[in-house]
Design a protein around this motif. Sequence first.
Motif, PDB file in Angstrom:
ATOM      1  N   ARG A 118     -10.243   3.669 -10.431  1.00  0.00           N
ATOM      2  CA  ARG A 118     -11.545   4.302 -10.055  1.00  0.00           C
ATOM      3  C   ARG A 118     -11.603   3.674  -8.079  1.00  0.00           C
ATOM      4  N   ASP A 129     -14.482   9.699  -8.853  1.00  0.00           N
ATOM      5  CA  ASP A 129     -12.829  10.453  -9.240  1.00  0.00           C
ATOM      6  C   ASP A 129     -12.938   9.064 -10.554  1.00  0.00           C
ATOM      7  N   TRP A 131      -9.370   7.595 -12.928  1.00  0.00           N
ATOM      8  CA  TRP A 131      -8.351   7.977 -14.135  1.00  0.00           C
ATOM      9  C   TRP A 131      -7.778   6.235 -14.747  1.00  0.00           C
TER      10      TRP A 131
END
Length: 141
Positions: A118, A129, A131
């Motif tokens: 993050r 955002d 991932w």
Amino acid sequence: MGTKRCLACADDFDPCPRVAAQNYCSRPECQRERRSLWQKDKRANDSDYRGNQLACQRRWRETHGDYWKKYREQHPDYEQRNRELQRGRNEAIKAAPVAKMDAIAPAGSLRSGRYRLRACGSNGVAKMDEWIVQIVVLTRA
Ligand SMILES: [Zn+2]
């Protein structure tokens, strides 16, 4: 043609004979729901539509670059409410554990596996955002 039941308000209505598969009555809120669902479906399933929407929004932003800035200046309550909501979200993020306890490895013993990555700002607050990343440990020094 008999009456049909509206999918939005569940009231009976007489469909227009020119509309083959009319499932919504003519009330503005029911038509709004129909269009909203149509658009949601298009965004999810039609990449051309999605691309056109993004391009259109980009053009709008280019010609109305200061719209939101002016809006916030003219609506201080809106801005204040947003600040308070964001503060609440930031507090919730700070309070929540960022990594699962079993993902926190003792120093020097990072294990291969999937991790949640993050982005965070200089204040240490995670941004939206995130991932999922796969880390493979090749060697250990
Ligand atoms: Zn209706």
